[in-house]
Design a protein around this motif. Structure first.
Motif, PDB file in Angstrom:
ATOM      1  N   ARG A   1     -12.996   2.023   3.635  1.00 21.58           N
ATOM      2  CA  ARG A   1     -11.699   2.675   3.497  1.00 21.58           C
ATOM      3  C   ARG A   1     -10.654   2.156   4.477  1.00 21.58           C
ATOM      4  NH1 ARG A   1     -13.578   8.878   3.733  1.00 21.58           N
ATOM      5  NH2 ARG A   1     -14.907   7.901   5.301  1.00 21.58           N
ATOM      6  N   SER A   2     -11.074   1.783   5.664  1.00 19.59           N
ATOM      7  CA  SER A   2     -10.121   1.343   6.692  1.00 19.59           C
ATOM      8  C   SER A   2      -9.924  -0.161   6.723  1.00 19.59           C
ATOM      9  CB  SER A   2     -10.597   1.827   8.077  1.00 19.59           C
ATOM     10  OG  SER A   2     -10.693   3.229   8.113  1.00 19.59           O
ATOM     11  N   ASP A   3     -10.598  -0.877   5.837  1.00 17.34           N
ATOM     12  CA  ASP A   3     -10.480  -2.333   5.811  1.00 17.34           C
ATOM     13  C   ASP A   3      -9.039  -2.740   5.508  1.00 17.34           C
ATOM     14  OD1 ASP A   3     -12.040  -5.055   5.456  1.00 17.34           O
ATOM     15  OD2 ASP A   3     -10.615  -4.923   3.802  1.00 17.34           O
ATOM     16  N   ASN A   4      -8.524  -3.705   6.265  1.00 19.85           N
ATOM     17  CA  ASN A   4      -7.128  -4.125   6.116  1.00 19.85           C
ATOM     18  C   ASN A   4      -6.836  -4.667   4.722  1.00 19.85           C
ATOM     19  OD1 ASN A   4      -6.463  -3.397   8.736  1.00 19.85           O
ATOM     20  ND2 ASN A   4      -6.918  -5.427   9.576  1.00 19.85           N
ATOM     21  N   ASP A   5      -7.767  -5.456   4.166  1.00 20.13           N
ATOM     22  CA  ASP A   5      -7.548  -6.007   2.831  1.00 20.13           C
ATOM     23  C   ASP A   5      -7.509  -4.898   1.783  1.00 20.13           C
ATOM     24  OD1 ASP A   5      -7.465  -8.589   3.789  1.00 20.13           O
ATOM     25  OD2 ASP A   5      -9.592  -8.967   3.430  1.00 20.13           O
ATOM     26  N   VAL A   6      -8.344  -3.895   1.961  1.00 23.39           N
ATOM     27  CA  VAL A   6      -8.348  -2.758   1.038  1.00 23.39           C
ATOM     28  C   VAL A   6      -7.026  -2.015   1.118  1.00 23.39           C
ATOM     29  CG1 VAL A   6      -9.369  -0.487   0.605  1.00 23.39           C
ATOM     30  CG2 VAL A   6     -10.850  -2.471   0.990  1.00 23.39           C
ATOM     31  N   GLN A   7      -6.535  -1.776   2.320  1.00 18.31           N
ATOM     32  CA  GLN A   7      -5.291  -1.047   2.478  1.00 18.31           C
ATOM     33  C   GLN A   7      -4.103  -1.814   1.911  1.00 18.31           C
ATOM     34  OE1 GLN A   7      -4.884   2.134   3.439  1.00 18.31           O
ATOM     35  NE2 GLN A   7      -7.135   2.164   3.361  1.00 18.31           N
ATOM     36  N   ARG A   8      -4.116  -3.138   2.088  1.00 15.06           N
ATOM     37  CA  ARG A   8      -3.034  -3.942   1.521  1.00 15.06           C
ATOM     38  C   ARG A   8      -3.072  -3.901  -0.010  1.00 15.06           C
ATOM     39  NH1 ARG A   8      -3.765  -7.312   6.195  1.00 15.06           N
ATOM     40  NH2 ARG A   8      -5.482  -8.425   5.197  1.00 15.06           N
ATOM     41  N   PHE A   9      -4.278  -3.955  -0.561  1.00 17.23           N
ATOM     42  CA  PHE A   9      -4.423  -3.882  -2.023  1.00 17.23           C
ATOM     43  C   PHE A   9      -3.916  -2.536  -2.539  1.00 17.23           C
ATOM     44  CE2 PHE A   9      -6.756  -2.853  -5.906  1.00 17.23           C
ATOM     45  CZ  PHE A   9      -6.588  -4.013  -6.661  1.00 17.23           C
ATOM     46  N   LEU A  10      -4.287  -1.452  -1.859  1.00 22.80           N
ATOM     47  CA  LEU A  10      -3.863  -0.118  -2.292  1.00 22.80           C
ATOM     48  C   LEU A  10      -2.348   0.034  -2.212  1.00 22.80           C
ATOM     49  CD1 LEU A  10      -6.618   2.147  -0.682  1.00 22.80           C
ATOM     50  CD2 LEU A  10      -6.398   1.428  -3.069  1.00 22.80           C
ATOM     51  N   ALA A  11      -1.749  -0.527  -1.174  1.00 25.44           N
ATOM     52  CA  ALA A  11      -0.297  -0.450  -1.060  1.00 25.44           C
ATOM     53  C   ALA A  11       0.382  -1.155  -2.231  1.00 25.44           C
ATOM     54  CB  ALA A  11       0.148  -1.074   0.264  1.00 25.44           C
ATOM     55  N   LYS A  12      -0.213  -2.254  -2.660  1.00 26.43           N
ATOM     56  CA  LYS A  12       0.353  -3.000  -3.778  1.00 26.43           C
ATOM     57  C   LYS A  12       0.192  -2.236  -5.096  1.00 26.43           C
ATOM     58  CE  LYS A  12      -0.338  -7.354  -3.606  1.00 26.43           C
ATOM     59  NZ  LYS A  12      -0.975  -8.702  -3.660  1.00 26.43           N
ATOM     60  N   VAL A  13      -0.992  -1.650  -5.327  1.00 23.55           N
ATOM     61  CA  VAL A  13      -1.230  -0.999  -6.610  1.00 23.55           C
ATOM     62  C   VAL A  13      -0.444   0.307  -6.732  1.00 23.55           C
ATOM     63  CG1 VAL A  13      -3.525  -2.029  -6.809  1.00 23.55           C
ATOM     64  CG2 VAL A  13      -3.302   0.265  -5.860  1.00 23.55           C
ATOM     65  N   ARG A  14      -0.178   0.957  -5.622  1.00 26.04           N
ATOM     66  CA  ARG A  14       0.595   2.204  -5.687  1.00 26.04           C
ATOM     67  C   ARG A  14       2.019   1.955  -6.168  1.00 26.04           C
ATOM     68  NH1 ARG A  14      -2.409   3.745  -0.678  1.00 26.04           N
ATOM     69  NH2 ARG A  14      -3.759   5.523  -1.240  1.00 26.04           N
ATOM     70  N   GLU A  15       2.474   0.728  -6.006  1.00 26.13           N
ATOM     71  CA  GLU A  15       3.801   0.369  -6.489  1.00 26.13           C
ATOM     72  C   GLU A  15       3.822   0.143  -7.997  1.00 26.13           C
ATOM     73  OE1 GLU A  15       4.781  -3.114  -4.349  1.00 26.13           O
ATOM     74  OE2 GLU A  15       4.981  -2.118  -2.388  1.00 26.13           O
ATOM     75  N   SER A  16       2.638   0.067  -8.610  1.00 27.51           N
ATOM     76  CA  SER A  16       2.545  -0.272 -10.033  1.00 27.51           C
ATOM     77  C   SER A  16       2.817   0.896 -10.946  1.00 27.51           C
ATOM     78  CB  SER A  16       1.153  -0.839 -10.342  1.00 27.51           C
ATOM     79  OG  SER A  16       0.894  -1.991  -9.575  1.00 27.51           O
ATOM     80  N   GLY A  17       2.658   2.128 -10.443  1.00 27.59           N
ATOM     81  CA  GLY A  17       2.848   3.278 -11.306  1.00 27.59           C
ATOM     82  C   GLY A  17       1.956   4.437 -10.906  1.00 27.59           C
TER      83      GLY A  17
END
Length: 391
Positions: free
Chosen positions: A171-187
């Motif tokens: 959950r705290s992995d930087n790559d995971v957090q960056r991915f989640l930030a990107k997908v939250r912008e999708s809708g």
């Protein structure tokens, strides 16, 4: 468990020497006479499916029969409901408590559409986002490269969002957090934490009733005319396949993994196919009569060469699963457990083939979840015809 002889209760005329994976192919020592059978047309499923349902869902015999009958009705209604809802369609699922199909539509759905769905036998709910909108968001995620801590994503019709699963320890992995930030912008996206990452379920060579490709053990899925279907990660085109006793069965004619996880194997050398899913002595064997797609919320049972028979519920359709080898698309998620060696095995609801085991997490002692590749996609990809029982 190696069986020396297996009798199919519903196919009393077919005697099988030796055991197979989740076998749909049988050796030449089986009789070739026309099968005798009792009339099961009035029942929703065989005794084996009903026994498994009672065991895994804690149902009485009457409740198991009633649920399967309700699921059959919902399965038949689902494509009709999608057509009625049209552009307002926002998803559908089987509600085990009501025994009915629930159909979500957007707020702008005409009153006539709602009345038509109600008249057809569906429960109607209002949702903010259409299925087309949610599918579009998921498609955008499918084009992204996800880190290993992201285990997959799918459209959840009940939540009316795209659900992204992350592995708890990542959950705290930087790559995971960056991915989640990107997908939250999708809708409309929500994040869910899962216990473990999914893995494919092939296994090294061990004893039992499998089929083998080199040192990989997997399970047979469903008979098709000319062979059987199974998981793509079990073998590459041209690879030879042998049975539990080492005898040659056939050859992988087509295979795809990752992106997909399906394959088909041609049958030769005295082997042939029958429309049966094995019950492994735990339940009676199940006849296959078709491949109607069970909606979310339906029961589903799985047969495999390691863990044999287990049942669960369809949790999601069209899910993208992020295996370590790469993402696989359009899988169906279930609460049924599986273990290494079960890959390729059968998923069936009532007497309707659903798909072949791809992978999962957990095991059949502590529990877990499993994904399967839908059977109709495999048939369409290779131009195959499912071997069904029509008696």
């Amino acid at each position: 468990m190696r069986r020396r002889r297996l009798a199919h209760a519903a196919l009393a005329g077919l005697l099988v020497v030796g055991g197979l994976g989740a076998a749909a192919a049988f050796p030449a020592s089986a009789t070739g006479s026309a099968p005798a059978h009792r009339d099961v047309s009035a029942r929703p499923a065989s005794d084996g499916i009903l026994t498994a349902m009672r065991h895994d869902f804690g149902l009485t015999p009457e409740q198991a029969e009633a649920r399967l009958a309700d699921e059959k009705t919902a399965t038949a209604l689902d494509p009709k409901a999608r057509r009625i809802a049209g552009a307002a369609y926002a998803g559908s699922w089987f509600d085990a408590r009501s025994g009915r199909l629930t159909v979500a539509v957007t707020a702008d759905a005409p009153a006539a559409t709602r009345r038509a769905l109600d008249a057809a036998g569906a429960d109607v709910r209002t949702a903010r986002h259409s299925a087309r909108r949610l599918d579009s968001v998921k498609s955008r995620l499918d084009r992204l490269s996800a880190p290993s801590g992201i285990s997959g994503w799918h459209v959840d019709a009940k939540a009316n969002k795209v659900v992204v699963d992350i592995v708890r320890e990542d959950r705290s992995d930087n790559d995971v957090q960056r991915f989640l930030a990107k997908v939250r912008e999708s809708g409309p996206v929500t994040v869910k934490t899962v216990a473990d990452a999914p893995r494919t379920l092939a296994a090294g060579t061990v004893g039992g009733d499998p089929y083998y490709t080199g040192n990989v053990r997997c399970s047979i899925g469903f008979s098709v005319y000319g062979g059987f279907v199974t998981a793509g990660h079990c073998g590459q085109p041209g690879a030879g396949v042998s049975g539990w006793d080492g005898s040659y069965i056939g050859t992988f004619q087509g295979s795809s993994f990752p992106d997909n996880d399906y394959a088909w194997v041609s049958v030769g050398s005295g082997w042939w196919t029958v429309p049966v899913v094995l019950g492994w002595g735990t339940v009676s064997d199940q006849l296959v009569r078709g491949s109607a797609v069970a909606p979310v919320g339906s029961s589903v049972c799985r047969s495999g060469s390691t863990s044999h028979w287990h049942c669960g519920t369809v949790l999601a359709l069209n899910e993208t699963v992020n295996y370590s080898q790469g993402a696989v698309h359009q899988l169906t998620r279930t609460s049924a457990c599986a273990e290494p060696g079960d890959s390729g095995g059968s998923f069936i609801t009532g007497d309707q083939a659903q798909g072949t085991t791809s992978g999962g997490w957990g095991n059949c002692s502590s529990g877990g979840e499993t994904w399967f590749q839908p059977i109709n996609e495999i048939l369409g990809r290779y131009g195959l015809t499912l071997h069904t029982y029509t008696g």
